[in-house]
Motif scaffolding. Sequence first.
Motif, short mmCIF file in Angstrom:
data_model
loop_
_atom_site.label_atom_id
_atom_site.label_comp_id
_atom_site.label_asym_id
_atom_site.label_seq_id
_atom_site.Cartn_x
_atom_site.Cartn_y
_atom_site.Cartn_z
N ALA A 105 -70.14 -23.38 -14.70
CA ALA A 105 -69.46 -24.49 -15.38
C ALA A 105 -69.32 -24.18 -16.87
CB ALA A 105 -70.24 -25.78 -15.18
N ARG A 106 -70.33 -23.56 -17.44
CA ARG A 106 -70.26 -23.18 -18.85
C ARG A 106 -69.18 -22.12 -19.06
NH1 ARG A 106 -76.69 -22.85 -20.55
NH2 ARG A 106 -77.12 -25.05 -20.14
N LYS A 107 -69.07 -21.18 -18.14
CA LYS A 107 -68.00 -20.18 -18.23
C LYS A 107 -66.64 -20.86 -18.15
CE LYS A 107 -70.64 -16.31 -16.39
NZ LYS A 107 -70.59 -15.10 -15.61
N LEU A 108 -66.52 -21.82 -17.26
CA LEU A 108 -65.27 -22.55 -17.12
C LEU A 108 -64.96 -23.34 -18.39
CD1 LEU A 108 -62.85 -23.47 -15.42
CD2 LEU A 108 -64.35 -25.20 -14.39
N ARG A 109 -65.96 -24.04 -18.93
CA ARG A 109 -65.76 -24.79 -20.17
C ARG A 109 -65.30 -23.87 -21.30
NH1 ARG A 109 -71.23 -26.87 -19.09
NH2 ARG A 109 -70.93 -28.63 -17.70
N LYS A 110 -65.92 -22.71 -21.41
CA LYS A 110 -65.56 -21.75 -22.47
C LYS A 110 -64.11 -21.31 -22.34
CE LYS A 110 -67.21 -17.42 -24.53
NZ LYS A 110 -66.11 -16.49 -24.49
N GLU A 111 -63.72 -20.93 -21.14
CA GLU A 111 -62.33 -20.48 -20.92
C GLU A 111 -61.34 -21.61 -21.18
OE1 GLU A 111 -60.78 -17.70 -18.78
OE2 GLU A 111 -62.59 -16.49 -18.49
N VAL A 112 -61.69 -22.80 -20.77
CA VAL A 112 -60.82 -23.95 -21.00
C VAL A 112 -60.68 -24.19 -22.51
CG1 VAL A 112 -60.75 -26.48 -20.80
CG2 VAL A 112 -61.15 -25.08 -18.77
N LYS A 124 -49.91 -25.11 -17.06
CA LYS A 124 -49.65 -23.70 -16.76
C LYS A 124 -50.90 -22.95 -16.32
CE LYS A 124 -46.17 -23.20 -20.34
NZ LYS A 124 -45.92 -22.58 -21.63
N ASN A 125 -52.06 -23.27 -16.93
CA ASN A 125 -53.21 -22.37 -16.81
C ASN A 125 -54.46 -22.93 -16.14
OD1 ASN A 125 -51.79 -20.34 -18.21
ND2 ASN A 125 -52.30 -21.33 -20.14
N PHE A 126 -54.62 -24.25 -16.09
CA PHE A 126 -55.91 -24.77 -15.63
C PHE A 126 -56.24 -24.33 -14.21
CE2 PHE A 126 -58.76 -27.86 -13.68
CZ PHE A 126 -59.85 -27.74 -14.54
N LYS A 127 -55.34 -24.50 -13.27
CA LYS A 127 -55.64 -24.14 -11.87
C LYS A 127 -55.95 -22.66 -11.73
CE LYS A 127 -53.38 -27.85 -9.39
NZ LYS A 127 -52.36 -28.22 -8.42
N ILE A 128 -55.26 -21.82 -12.47
CA ILE A 128 -55.50 -20.37 -12.40
C ILE A 128 -56.91 -20.05 -12.89
CG2 ILE A 128 -54.80 -18.13 -13.37
CD1 ILE A 128 -51.90 -19.38 -13.49
N ILE A 129 -57.27 -20.60 -14.05
CA ILE A 129 -58.60 -20.36 -14.61
C ILE A 129 -59.66 -20.95 -13.69
CG2 ILE A 129 -60.16 -20.96 -16.52
CD1 ILE A 129 -57.64 -20.86 -18.36
N TYR A 130 -59.45 -22.19 -13.26
CA TYR A 130 -60.42 -22.87 -12.39
C TYR A 130 -60.66 -22.06 -11.11
CZ TYR A 130 -62.69 -26.48 -9.62
OH TYR A 130 -63.58 -27.16 -8.84
#
Length: 172
Positions: A105-112, A124-130
Amino acid sequence: MKWSIVFLLISVQVFSQKIIWSDQQKLEWSNFKSKVKTMRNPDVVAYTHCGWEYSSTVSSDPSVPVKIKITTIFREDKSWKDPKRINDYALLHEQKHFDIAEIYARKLRKEVMEHIKTSSDYNKNFKIIYNRILNEYKDFQIAYDRDTQNGMNKEKQAQYNASIAEALETTK
C-alpha cells in the motif's frame, strides 16, 4: 452534535469487521472470525484476508487536482483460523501477511503521489499503476507462503520477518 458523530464513527468501526493497519495494533486470534475454512491445504493453520481499500475525488475537469486515499485493511469476517492448532508463532506469520499488505500500500501511495496529480492523470494512469502493484503484492504473498511453508520453515520465516520489518521501516 459532536457526540452523535463520534458515536457514528465508533459504530462504523466496531461493526465493519475490518481493521485498519497500524504499527500500534497487532492482530489477535479473536480477529479471525470466519467459520468457513477458505484454504484446501490441510497444513494451513489460518487464513488472513487483507489488502487495500481506496477512495478518490475525481473531477470531470481534467485539470482539477485529485485526492486518493489508500488504506490497508484486514477483514475479520473473511479471516479464518483452526482453533485447535493456533499459537503465537502462527499468529506472527499471519501478522506478516497484513504487514506485507501495508508495504505494498505504501508503494502504491508513493507511485500515486509521484504520477497522479490531476483527474486526467487519474483517468489515464491509476488502473495501470494499481494493477501493477497489486500483481507484485500477490506474487510476494504467494512467495512468502511458499518459501516459509506457511510459516513452518522457521529459518525462512525469520528471514522474512527481518526483511518485512526492514521494508516497513524504509517505506515510512
